[in-house]
Enzyme design. Structure first.
Site, short mmCIF file in Angstrom:
data_model
loop_
_atom_site.label_atom_id
_atom_site.label_comp_id
_atom_site.label_asym_id
_atom_site.label_seq_id
_atom_site.Cartn_x
_atom_site.Cartn_y
_atom_site.Cartn_z
N GLU A 191 -5.09 -22.38 60.56
CA GLU A 191 -5.19 -20.92 60.30
C GLU A 191 -3.90 -20.50 59.65
O GLU A 191 -2.81 -20.76 60.20
CB GLU A 191 -5.40 -20.13 61.60
CG GLU A 191 -6.79 -20.30 62.18
CD GLU A 191 -7.07 -19.40 63.39
OE1 GLU A 191 -6.45 -18.30 63.48
OE2 GLU A 191 -7.88 -19.81 64.23
N GLU B 282 -5.95 -22.20 69.79
CA GLU B 282 -4.86 -21.38 70.34
C GLU B 282 -4.90 -21.44 71.87
O GLU B 282 -4.99 -20.40 72.54
CB GLU B 282 -4.90 -19.95 69.81
CG GLU B 282 -4.68 -19.90 68.31
CD GLU B 282 -4.44 -18.51 67.72
OE1 GLU B 282 -4.51 -17.51 68.45
OE2 GLU B 282 -4.14 -18.44 66.51
O1 AHR Z 1 -8.27 -15.47 62.38
C1 AHR Z 1 -8.30 -14.49 63.35
C2 AHR Z 1 -7.81 -14.95 64.72
O2 AHR Z 1 -6.46 -15.28 64.63
C3 AHR Z 1 -8.44 -16.21 65.27
O3 AHR Z 1 -9.62 -15.97 65.94
C4 AHR Z 1 -7.40 -16.71 66.21
O4 AHR Z 1 -7.43 -18.11 66.36
C5 AHR Z 1 -6.10 -16.21 65.62
O5 AHR Z 1 -5.31 -15.60 66.55
#
Ligand code: AHR
Length: 516
Positions: free
Chosen positions: A321, A194
């Site tokens: 994710e 991110e």
């Molecule tokens: O999964 C939780 C968080 O969500 C992670 O650390 C981040 O990459 C995302 O914003």
């Protein structure tokens, strides 16, 4: 349940001669498509809340049965899921993680503040050696996310050498001194996380240069070269994909095998009030499923960009994710991200799998967030107790799709599930030709109250079928430590005659059927 469909003749075709109102799933099984990468069923474990510590790691001295510190019950359950790949150590945490804090005798390891997640102390008991031990116990591949935010190319290069070098370098010998003779197999390496947000608040232009800088210094033996994954965009944006592909040209010093993207489903779509994990109204059942279906557009629009700029399909789209994110409930907080998991999560997972399969030639990995005790977890633990969530069961039902060949499955004649002025398909379907030669069909009935009977049409005679079903007594049916088996798969009732298969899908259900 296995149904034998008696066949008057072996040569029959199930053609669309059925009544117009009948719901049919037509399988184009004469033209199996691309392989569904097993890594589409990948997992993510971050140093966050009780995910790594407690959920996976209890330490060798723990009364909870463990193998070199990792709890046996959790590892056994995850192995049964055939977890193909695990991403670690973050997430946002990765950009504050310094690998040297997590090597050497555990008692002497650095105590660090987990500034991303609640400022708790991380004693670094789980470091590089422990992570690779975990993936080896699981039989999974390693996906290591390196620190770009507070790290450096040198720190990354040294970590990579520590993990992969079989030479007599000081770093390789340090690894040996710490107990590991042979290098580990490093399959995937992520450069930042991110980077548009917690990983450095960068623009795609700036990050692309950073990516090239880091990626140039990944030096590994030829037989241990990782697939290098760039940090891309989120939600509906495609600009990161576009910019990275337009500006990273493969050369002898540089390669980019994947672009990572993130998409979380919030019932309300609002971070300030996301919606509850349990006890939600039908409106939020609908809105959660509605919002998660946007993943299809996210995939389609990014794949369009990729097909234009990477015609040879060298680069994969990695949704590393994804999953649900709710307001904290019992035992949860904004920094430990513990949440309960209900039947709604299981259906949402299956809807995502169906979308991932559709883009199988480009979606080469996804990692649900996260494996244990965090967000949409497979497993929840409480001291020595553990439970399998409905999401775990969805992953388990879909195991045969790992490495299978995608078969287009068209749903015809099904009504929509309408709520207010909006609607989503009532029936979602996916199919694949499994590695065992059987056809597999995955079905989801999103409707909270109405059952649906689905007729399967395939080019080949169906002589035998069997399947499993996941459903529950309420929209938020879930497992608790007191009653851990409330939501679990059951045999599916199948009926058929003359080789025609009919599947009765109860409301709010998932079914996976094998056809021979
Ligand atoms: O999964 C939780 C968080 O969500 C992670 O650390 C981040 O990459 C995302 O914003």
């Amino acid at each position: 349940m296995t149904a034998r469909l008696f066949l008057p003749s072996l040569v029959f075709l199930l053609l669309s001669t059925t009544a117009a109102a009948e719901t049919r799933v037509r399988l184009q099984d004469t033209k199996p498509g691309p392989i569904i990468d097993k890594n589409v069923y990948g997992q993510f474990a971050e140093h966050l809340g009780r995910g790594v510590y407690e959920g996976l790691w209890v330490g060798e001295g723990s009364p909870i049965p463990n193998t070199r510190g990792f709890r046996n019950d959790v590892v056994r359950a995850l192995k049964d899921l055939h977890v193909p790949v695990v991403r670690w150590p973050g997430g946002c945490f990765a950009d504050q993680y310094h690998w040297r804090d997590g090597i050497g005798p555990r008692k002497q390891r650095t105590q660090t503040v987990n500034a991303s997640w609640g400022g708790v102390i991380d004693d670094n008991a789980v470091g590089t050696h422990e992570f690779f031990d975990l993936v080896e116990q699981l039989g999974a591949d390693a996906y290591v996310s390196v620190n770009v935010g507070t790290g450096s190319p040198r720190e990354m290069a040294e970590w990579v050498e520590y993990m992969t070098s079989d030479s007599q370098s000081t770093l390789a010998n340090l690894r040996r001194a710490n107990g590991r003779q042979k290098p580990w197999r490093l399959r995937y390496l992520g450069i930042g996380n991110e980077t548009w947000g917690c990983g450095g608040s960068m623009t795609p232009e700036y990050y692309t240069s950073v990516f090239k800088h880091y990626a140039t210094f990944i030096k590994t033996p030829k037989d241990n070269t990782p697939i290098v994954i760039a940090s891309g965009g989120q939600n509906k944006e495609t600009n990161w994909t576009e910019y990275l592909l337009g500006n990273v040209k493969a050369s002898w010093t540089l390669s980019m095998g994947g672009i990572s993207h993130h998409y979380y489903t919030l019932p309300t779509g609002q971070w300030a009030r996301k919606g509850s994990a349990l006890g939600f109204p039908e409106e939020e059942w609908f809105s959660t499923l509605f919002r998660t279906l946007a993943v299809r557009d996210i995939l389609a629009s990014n794949v369009r960009v990729m097909d234009r700029l990477d015609k040879e399909k060298k680069v994969g789209f990695m949704l590393d994710e994804w999953g649900t994110w709710y307001d904290p409930g019992d035992g949860g907080s904004e920094s430990n991200l513990f949440q309960q998991n209900s039947l709604r999560d299981a259906l949402l997972a299956a809807l995502n799998f169906n979308a991932f399969h559709e883009f199988a030639d480009r979606v080469r990995m996804t990692n649900i967030a996260q494996m244990v005790n965090v967000l949409q977890a497979m497993i929840l633990t409480d001291g020595e107790r553990m439970l399998l969530t409905p999401t775990y069961h969805a992953f388990h039902l879909y195991r045969p799709f790992q490495g299978a060949r995608h078969v287009p499955a068209q749903v015809q004649g099904a009504p929509d599930y309408r709520h207010g002025t909006q609607s989503i398909p009532k029936i979602s379907a996916t199919a694949a030709l499994g590695k065992d030669g059987k056809l597999y069909l995955g079905l989801v009935n999103t409707h909270p109250r109405d059952a649906e009977t689905v007729r399967v049409e395939s080019s080949k005679p169906i002589a035998k079928a069997s399947g499993r079903l996941l459903t529950g007594g309420s929209l938020d049916a879930h497992n608790t430590f007191a009653d851990p088996g409330r939501v679990h798969p059951t045999p599916l009732d199948l009926s058929g005659s003359n080789g025609k298969l009919e599947i009765a899908l109860p409301p709010r259900s998932i079914a996976v059927v094998s056809l021979e």
